[in-house]
Motif scaffolding. Structure first.
Motif, PDB file in Angstrom:
ATOM      1  N   ILE A 157      -7.169 -12.108  -6.768  1.00  0.00           N
ATOM      2  CA  ILE A 157      -7.905 -10.897  -6.408  1.00  0.00           C
ATOM      3  C   ILE A 157      -7.165  -9.674  -6.947  1.00  0.00           C
ATOM      4  O   ILE A 157      -5.947  -9.553  -6.778  1.00  0.00           O
ATOM      5  CB  ILE A 157      -8.062 -10.772  -4.879  1.00  0.00           C
ATOM      6  N   GLN A 158      -7.888  -8.806  -7.592  1.00  0.00           N
ATOM      7  CA  GLN A 158      -7.349  -7.538  -8.092  1.00  0.00           C
ATOM      8  C   GLN A 158      -7.964  -6.396  -7.297  1.00  0.00           C
ATOM      9  O   GLN A 158      -9.189  -6.338  -7.129  1.00  0.00           O
ATOM     10  CB  GLN A 158      -7.662  -7.376  -9.582  1.00  0.00           C
ATOM     11  N   ALA A 159      -7.136  -5.500  -6.774  1.00  0.00           N
ATOM     12  CA  ALA A 159      -7.627  -4.396  -5.945  1.00  0.00           C
ATOM     13  C   ALA A 159      -6.968  -3.095  -6.374  1.00  0.00           C
ATOM     14  O   ALA A 159      -5.870  -3.084  -6.937  1.00  0.00           O
ATOM     15  CB  ALA A 159      -7.352  -4.664  -4.464  1.00  0.00           C
ATOM     16  N   ILE A 160      -7.652  -1.987  -6.071  1.00  0.00           N
ATOM     17  CA  ILE A 160      -7.183  -0.650  -6.440  1.00  0.00           C
ATOM     18  C   ILE A 160      -7.004   0.171  -5.167  1.00  0.00           C
ATOM     19  O   ILE A 160      -7.863   0.160  -4.281  1.00  0.00           O
ATOM     20  CB  ILE A 160      -8.183   0.048  -7.376  1.00  0.00           C
ATOM     21  N   LYS A 161      -5.905   0.881  -5.069  1.00  0.00           N
ATOM     22  CA  LYS A 161      -5.634   1.737  -3.909  1.00  0.00           C
ATOM     23  C   LYS A 161      -6.456   3.013  -4.022  1.00  0.00           C
ATOM     24  O   LYS A 161      -6.330   3.760  -4.987  1.00  0.00           O
ATOM     25  CB  LYS A 161      -4.142   2.078  -3.831  1.00  0.00           C
ATOM     26  N   ARG A 162      -7.298   3.242  -3.034  1.00  0.00           N
ATOM     27  CA  ARG A 162      -8.131   4.443  -3.007  1.00  0.00           C
ATOM     28  C   ARG A 162      -7.570   5.415  -1.985  1.00  0.00           C
ATOM     29  O   ARG A 162      -7.196   5.016  -0.885  1.00  0.00           O
ATOM     30  CB  ARG A 162      -9.568   4.088  -2.629  1.00  0.00           C
ATOM     31  N   VAL A 163      -7.521   6.685  -2.345  1.00  0.00           N
ATOM     32  CA  VAL A 163      -7.065   7.733  -1.432  1.00  0.00           C
ATOM     33  C   VAL A 163      -8.233   8.658  -1.172  1.00  0.00           C
ATOM     34  O   VAL A 163      -8.751   9.308  -2.090  1.00  0.00           O
ATOM     35  CB  VAL A 163      -5.873   8.516  -2.027  1.00  0.00           C
ATOM     36  N   GLU A 197       0.831  -1.215   0.000  1.00  0.00           N
ATOM     37  CA  GLU A 197       0.000   0.000   0.000  1.00  0.00           C
ATOM     38  C   GLU A 197       0.860   1.256   0.000  1.00  0.00           C
ATOM     39  O   GLU A 197       0.526   2.248  -0.658  1.00  0.00           O
ATOM     40  CB  GLU A 197      -0.917  -0.026   1.231  1.00  0.00           C
ATOM     41  N   ARG A 198       1.987   1.223   0.702  1.00  0.00           N
ATOM     42  CA  ARG A 198       2.867   2.400   0.783  1.00  0.00           C
ATOM     43  C   ARG A 198       3.490   2.732  -0.568  1.00  0.00           C
ATOM     44  O   ARG A 198       3.551   3.905  -0.965  1.00  0.00           O
ATOM     45  CB  ARG A 198       3.975   2.151   1.806  1.00  0.00           C
ATOM     46  N   VAL A 199       3.950   1.726  -1.302  1.00  0.00           N
ATOM     47  CA  VAL A 199       4.683   1.988  -2.542  1.00  0.00           C
ATOM     48  C   VAL A 199       3.760   2.226  -3.733  1.00  0.00           C
ATOM     49  O   VAL A 199       4.214   2.753  -4.755  1.00  0.00           O
ATOM     50  CB  VAL A 199       5.654   0.830  -2.857  1.00  0.00           C
ATOM     51  N   GLU A 242      -4.662   5.132  -6.909  1.00  0.00           N
ATOM     52  CA  GLU A 242      -5.278   4.399  -8.009  1.00  0.00           C
ATOM     53  C   GLU A 242      -4.366   3.318  -8.578  1.00  0.00           C
ATOM     54  O   GLU A 242      -4.674   2.737  -9.624  1.00  0.00           O
ATOM     55  CB  GLU A 242      -5.741   5.341  -9.135  1.00  0.00           C
ATOM     56  N   GLY A 243      -3.230   3.045  -7.906  1.00  0.00           N
ATOM     57  CA  GLY A 243      -2.395   1.918  -8.294  1.00  0.00           C
ATOM     58  C   GLY A 243      -3.092   0.604  -7.975  1.00  0.00           C
ATOM     59  O   GLY A 243      -4.035   0.558  -7.177  1.00  0.00           O
ATOM     60  N   GLN A 244      -2.624  -0.475  -8.591  1.00  0.00           N
ATOM     61  CA  GLN A 244      -3.327  -1.757  -8.461  1.00  0.00           C
ATOM     62  C   GLN A 244      -2.413  -2.847  -7.908  1.00  0.00           C
ATOM     63  O   GLN A 244      -1.201  -2.845  -8.158  1.00  0.00           O
ATOM     64  CB  GLN A 244      -3.879  -2.195  -9.817  1.00  0.00           C
ATOM     65  N   LEU A 259      -7.550  -5.997   2.647  1.00  0.00           N
ATOM     66  CA  LEU A 259      -7.357  -4.951   1.639  1.00  0.00           C
ATOM     67  C   LEU A 259      -8.217  -3.727   1.958  1.00  0.00           C
ATOM     68  O   LEU A 259      -7.764  -2.583   1.809  1.00  0.00           O
ATOM     69  CB  LEU A 259      -7.709  -5.500   0.257  1.00  0.00           C
ATOM     70  N   LYS A 260      -9.444  -3.958   2.402  1.00  0.00           N
ATOM     71  CA  LYS A 260     -10.348  -2.856   2.717  1.00  0.00           C
ATOM     72  C   LYS A 260      -9.802  -1.996   3.848  1.00  0.00           C
ATOM     73  O   LYS A 260      -9.929  -0.763   3.832  1.00  0.00           O
ATOM     74  CB  LYS A 260     -11.727  -3.402   3.079  1.00  0.00           C
ATOM     75  N   LEU A 261      -9.179  -2.627   4.852  1.00  0.00           N
ATOM     76  CA  LEU A 261      -8.602  -1.877   5.969  1.00  0.00           C
ATOM     77  C   LEU A 261      -7.469  -0.967   5.511  1.00  0.00           C
ATOM     78  O   LEU A 261      -7.179   0.046   6.163  1.00  0.00           O
ATOM     79  CB  LEU A 261      -8.087  -2.844   7.044  1.00  0.00           C
ATOM     80  N   LEU A 262      -6.837  -1.312   4.392  1.00  0.00           N
ATOM     81  CA  LEU A 262      -5.740  -0.496   3.854  1.00  0.00           C
ATOM     82  C   LEU A 262      -6.217   0.401   2.721  1.00  0.00           C
ATOM     83  O   LEU A 262      -5.402   0.899   1.934  1.00  0.00           O
ATOM     84  CB  LEU A 262      -4.617  -1.413   3.365  1.00  0.00           C
ATOM     85  N   ASN A 263      -7.526   0.588   2.626  1.00  0.00           N
ATOM     86  CA  ASN A 263      -8.116   1.448   1.581  1.00  0.00           C
ATOM     87  C   ASN A 263      -7.796   0.943   0.180  1.00  0.00           C
ATOM     88  O   ASN A 263      -7.589   1.735  -0.747  1.00  0.00           O
ATOM     89  CB  ASN A 263      -7.637   2.899   1.740  1.00  0.00           C
ATOM     90  N   MET A 264      -7.747  -0.366   0.030  1.00  0.00           N
ATOM     91  CA  MET A 264      -7.561  -0.971  -1.285  1.00  0.00           C
ATOM     92  C   MET A 264      -8.796  -1.824  -1.567  1.00  0.00           C
ATOM     93  O   MET A 264      -8.969  -2.897  -0.993  1.00  0.00           O
ATOM     94  CB  MET A 264      -6.280  -1.814  -1.336  1.00  0.00           C
ATOM     95  N   GLY A 265      -9.639  -1.314  -2.415  1.00  0.00           N
ATOM     96  CA  GLY A 265     -10.896  -1.989  -2.693  1.00  0.00           C
ATOM     97  C   GLY A 265     -10.748  -3.048  -3.771  1.00  0.00           C
ATOM     98  O   GLY A 265     -10.214  -2.774  -4.849  1.00  0.00           O
ATOM     99  N   ALA A 266     -11.219  -4.260  -3.494  1.00  0.00           N
ATOM    100  CA  ALA A 266     -11.156  -5.343  -4.469  1.00  0.00           C
ATOM    101  C   ALA A 266     -12.111  -5.049  -5.623  1.00  0.00           C
ATOM    102  O   ALA A 266     -13.303  -4.819  -5.409  1.00  0.00           O
ATOM    103  CB  ALA A 266     -11.499  -6.672  -3.810  1.00  0.00           C
ATOM    104  N   SER A 267     -11.592  -5.049  -6.836  1.00  0.00           N
ATOM    105  CA  SER A 267     -12.407  -4.746  -8.011  1.00  0.00           C
ATOM    106  C   SER A 267     -12.812  -6.002  -8.774  1.00  0.00           C
ATOM    107  O   SER A 267     -13.894  -6.055  -9.348  1.00  0.00           O
ATOM    108  CB  SER A 267     -11.650  -3.802  -8.949  1.00  0.00           C
TER     109      SER A 267
END
Length: 280
Positions: free
Chosen positions: A241-247, A142-144, A148-150, A193-201
């Motif tokens: 699982i594919q997820a997108i980082k949401r800010v 999540e840090r790197v 909107e990175g995946q 993933l949700k706890l790290l603001n990365m929503g599974a798409s």
């Protein structure tokens, strides 16, 4: 599982990938990863671990790196595997090992050597379930990642025929999957993933054949790969699982196009207004 145990599990996984079941799994995951990564655009993509799978083969980013825990001699993979637990001490001849891609850099997966917000795509093929601290690995990912990175994660599915066979080893059954105590269910992975603001798409499941050790029996159950997604979709042996980082608070802003008013009011000169008042 301590660090030494984790290393042994990873070695066992590398050997298992050369068995008929491992080849069957790698073929499905390669196809799935190719379909997912081909349309992900950006500049920097990283695959973490498992060089036996080229997770970024179909991706077209200019910078692609493979990160692993150690430098590996190319094209060298064990050609024999000890017999399963509870069976006579023999060895199983394995098919020819695939050529390994060169490792770009080595590091501890809990401390990735990349700047924050610098990567567009990170792929984790069977990394979290063999890590001593999967939460920290995800935090580093999540840090790197840029906003909107995946991230794409591959894992063994505990709620499957493969997972059931893995659990039965504790009551005297033969082990099928590589030894690991941390198989992660797909709903649990989504929660992390949700706890790290990365929503599974997107999520995909595959490898519906039973836990067979020989290619002959895997081919006999090949029909299950066609019927599984329709009749028992959540019982595939592996998932992706594919997820997108949401800010939060960040919105993509497009070009500021000049907008014209829909109706422009007619302007009456002041002299005409006074003249109308006098005539009235």
């Amino acid at each position: 599982m301590d660090k030494a145990g984790s290393e042994q599990s990873i070695i066992a996984l590398e050997g298992w990938l050369q068995t008929p079941a491992g080849v069957y799994m790698r073929a499905w995951e390669q196809t799935c990863l190719d379909n997912l990564t081909v349309d992900i655009f950006g500049y920097n993509a990283v695959q973490i671990g498992l060089p036996q799978i080229d997770a970024l083969a179909a991706n077209r980013m200019p910078n692609k790196w493979l990160v692993d825990r150690k430098v590996r001699p190319e094209n060298i993979v064990p050609s024999v595997l000890p017999a399963p637990t509870g069976q006579p001490e023999t060895v199983i001849e394995l098919p020819a090992a695939p050529a390994l891609r060169p490792v770009s850099l080595t590091c501890d997966f809990t401390e990735l050597p990349f700047a924050s917000h610098s990567l567009d795509l990170v792929v984790l093929p069977h990394v979290l379930e063999f890590s001593t601290d999967p939460h920290q690995v995800l935090r580093e990912v999540e840090r790197v990642l840029i906003p909107e990175g995946q991230v794409i994660i591959c894992g063994f599915n505990p709620t499957s025929l493969w997972g059931a066979r893995h659990v039965l080893r504790r009551v005297g059954g033969a082990s099928f999957l590589p030894p690991t105590e941390s198989l992660i269910t797909m709903p649990r992975m989504r929660d992390w993933l949700k706890l790290l603001n990365m929503g599974a798409s997107h999520s995909h499941l595959g490898c519906y054949a039973p836990a067979c050790r020989t290619e002959k029996w895997l081919q006999r159950y090949a029909f299950m790969d066609n019927a599984g997604p329709r009749w028992w979709p959540f019982f595939g042996g592996v998932y992706v699982i594919q997820a997108i980082k949401r800010v939060k608070g960040m919105h993509l802003i497009g070009p500021a196009w000049a907008k014209k008013s829909a109706t422009a009011p007619a302007v009456v000169p002041a002299t005409n207004k006074r003249r109308e008042q006098q005539d009235g």
